[in-house]
Design a protein around this motif. Sequence first.
Motif, PDB file in Angstrom:
ATOM      1  N   THR A 169      -3.994  17.663 -20.640  1.00 57.47           N
ATOM      2  CA  THR A 169      -5.116  16.748 -20.870  1.00 57.47           C
ATOM      3  C   THR A 169      -4.636  15.433 -21.477  1.00 57.47           C
ATOM      4  N   ALA A 170      -3.657  15.499 -22.370  1.00 61.96           N
ATOM      5  CA  ALA A 170      -3.152  14.271 -22.987  1.00 61.96           C
ATOM      6  C   ALA A 170      -2.388  13.410 -21.988  1.00 61.96           C
ATOM      7  N   LEU A 171      -1.620  14.038 -21.101  1.00 66.09           N
ATOM      8  CA  LEU A 171      -0.879  13.277 -20.094  1.00 66.09           C
ATOM      9  C   LEU A 171      -1.815  12.531 -19.157  1.00 66.09           C
ATOM     10  N   HIS A 172      -2.847  13.212 -18.682  1.00 64.60           N
ATOM     11  CA  HIS A 172      -3.685  12.635 -17.631  1.00 64.60           C
ATOM     12  C   HIS A 172      -4.894  11.870 -18.151  1.00 64.60           C
ATOM     13  N   CYS A 173      -5.301  12.129 -19.385  1.00 65.48           N
ATOM     14  CA  CYS A 173      -6.530  11.509 -19.888  1.00 65.48           C
ATOM     15  C   CYS A 173      -6.304  10.620 -21.104  1.00 65.48           C
ATOM     16  N   GLU A 174      -5.106  10.669 -21.663  1.00 67.97           N
ATOM     17  CA  GLU A 174      -4.798   9.826 -22.811  1.00 67.97           C
ATOM     18  C   GLU A 174      -3.542   9.018 -22.484  1.00 67.97           C
ATOM     19  N   ASP A 175      -2.654   8.882 -23.432  1.00 67.37           N
ATOM     20  CA  ASP A 175      -1.469   8.057 -23.160  1.00 67.37           C
ATOM     21  C   ASP A 175      -0.183   8.737 -23.598  1.00 67.37           C
ATOM     22  N   MET A 176      -0.180  10.079 -23.622  1.00 67.49           N
ATOM     23  CA  MET A 176       1.056  10.785 -23.955  1.00 67.49           C
ATOM     24  C   MET A 176       2.115  10.476 -22.912  1.00 67.49           C
ATOM     25  N   SER A 177       3.319  10.139 -23.351  1.00 69.56           N
ATOM     26  CA  SER A 177       4.402   9.842 -22.417  1.00 69.56           C
ATOM     27  C   SER A 177       5.062  11.146 -21.962  1.00 69.56           C
ATOM     28  N   ILE A 178       5.836  11.041 -20.886  1.00 66.88           N
ATOM     29  CA  ILE A 178       6.571  12.212 -20.400  1.00 66.88           C
ATOM     30  C   ILE A 178       7.540  12.710 -21.457  1.00 66.88           C
ATOM     31  N   GLU A 179       8.209  11.791 -22.137  1.00 71.35           N
ATOM     32  CA  GLU A 179       9.172  12.192 -23.162  1.00 71.35           C
ATOM     33  C   GLU A 179       8.474  12.904 -24.312  1.00 71.35           C
ATOM     34  N   GLU A 180       7.310  12.396 -24.716  1.00 73.34           N
ATOM     35  CA  GLU A 180       6.556  13.054 -25.789  1.00 73.34           C
ATOM     36  C   GLU A 180       6.093  14.440 -25.351  1.00 73.34           C
ATOM     37  N   ALA A 181       5.696  14.557 -24.093  1.00 70.24           N
ATOM     38  CA  ALA A 181       5.247  15.845 -23.579  1.00 70.24           C
ATOM     39  C   ALA A 181       6.385  16.855 -23.553  1.00 70.24           C
ATOM     40  N   GLU A 182       7.574  16.413 -23.131  1.00 70.44           N
ATOM     41  CA  GLU A 182       8.729  17.322 -23.096  1.00 70.44           C
ATOM     42  C   GLU A 182       9.087  17.786 -24.508  1.00 70.44           C
TER      43      GLU A 182
END
Length: 522
Positions: A436-449
């Motif tokens: 949800t954060a990746l697609h609806c907010e502004d979480m970066s790929i690096e932050e997600a990993e």
Amino acid sequence: MDEFLKWYFSDRPVIAAMLGADGYDHTLGDFTAEAWQNREREQARWLERLSKAEAPTLDDAIDRDLVVSQLRGNIAMASWPVWRRDPSVYLGSIFTAMYNPFQNRLKPEPELVSAAISRLAEVPGVLAACRANLDPDLAAPLLVKRGLGQARTGRNFLTRTIPSMVEDPELRAKLAEAAEPAAQAFDDIVTFLEGFECGGTWRMGERLYSTLLREREMLGYGAAELHEKGKAAWAELDARMQEVAVKVNGSRDWRAAMEVVMDDHAPTLDDMRAEYEAETRRAREFVREHDLVTFAEGEECLVLPSAEYNRPVLAVAHYLAPPPLSASRRGVFFVPYTPDDFTPEQVRQRLRTNARAQMPSIAVHEAYPGHHWHLSYIAENPRTVRKVFRTPYFVEGWALYVEKLLHEHGYFDTPATELAHLDFRIFRAARIIVDTALHCEDMSIEEAETFMSTKASLSPGTAQGEVNRYCAWPTQAPSYLTGAIEIDRIRESFTGGLKEFHDRIAGSGGLPLGLAEKVALA
């Protein structure tokens, strides 16, 4: 409904053949822009027609509403045209169409080879459509790179892997010869994708994401509420895991405890597969002894290495169901082998994320009474449409629900296997938060990993593969825990026995959860 299915199958012959419908295994279908646009118009027409259709029984109403939910989701996705954004739409159809028939073997080998040769002749046209349809303003570099990894396996897949599945030497040679033009087309698409410059985004956005949750999944809430549910679930599981971790290594640090757990793993990929096979047999016997579900007649679950073409894009175990419109009840639990170019350290990390203490949860999820039991059992359902359409929010939700079910019945009988069970559950909570954060907010790929490797026990490499998948497949990752929680909630309102509940709700199909609740509590 019969008219609708006739149109649906003729429009999507690869899906029809995969389901076991007769007469669709010689073609890949039309992938041109005109065909995609016609499909969008036809879906709108069918939605209008079916929305007005009378349903004389509850089962008829469930069938109608199931199809309507799928159509609403597909129509909403027209604003996010994957056929202009993602090469895997084309590549995946080819790989599936070529591999599944030889894996399932529903027909004599000469017929399988004849159908494969017909499809091979269409591969250059499908890949030409991919080149023509990809829009540099819409396609995201991440999705193109992901597709490129798949495309690079194409030549070997068509000229070696598929022919190697043919037993007759003459037929094998004939198929290999017919594969060469298609293999050349894959070489060409690799060159094209290597030079394809694009600047689109993979972020779906909150509006469409929430629309899919409400319209297609019938959840009654959107992305923001789902995000909060994920955070609450993660916090609850974190507290429980700290208590169990003490039993593993004397510390409340469950991540450190999981590192210890993951160090006990099979020495090789082949050993990992053999151990998964033994665990799958144990899970089946446990479910039967505790009388938790009714088994489909003649069901069988093979445990095999993952297909070569999937290895660059799938880092986890997965399952191939028996074609539900066929008489087969044999499914395949695929063990996640690594691509051939992985380093010894990358292979070791894959083995660590399939450690011995984790295998019970994974075997339960993929096989008994998870995906294999469920999808072989619903193949017995007399209502065709229930076997054609299913949502991951039920199918994956069911597989995670039964992990908890078997925990309640004592299957995870050591601190290490209990901690691994909880780790898989907290991993699914982390997925909700990240997707949800990746697609609806502004979480970066690096932050997600980083989130996935610190808030769940994933190696950095596995976390990278997971996040890559979330970017390519929005809304799917939250389906596991979301569905499991909803099924648990429905069970609390069910007045019959446990086995009766399981047979009824899971035997009704892989319905959107709002429809599954109607079936269970009717």
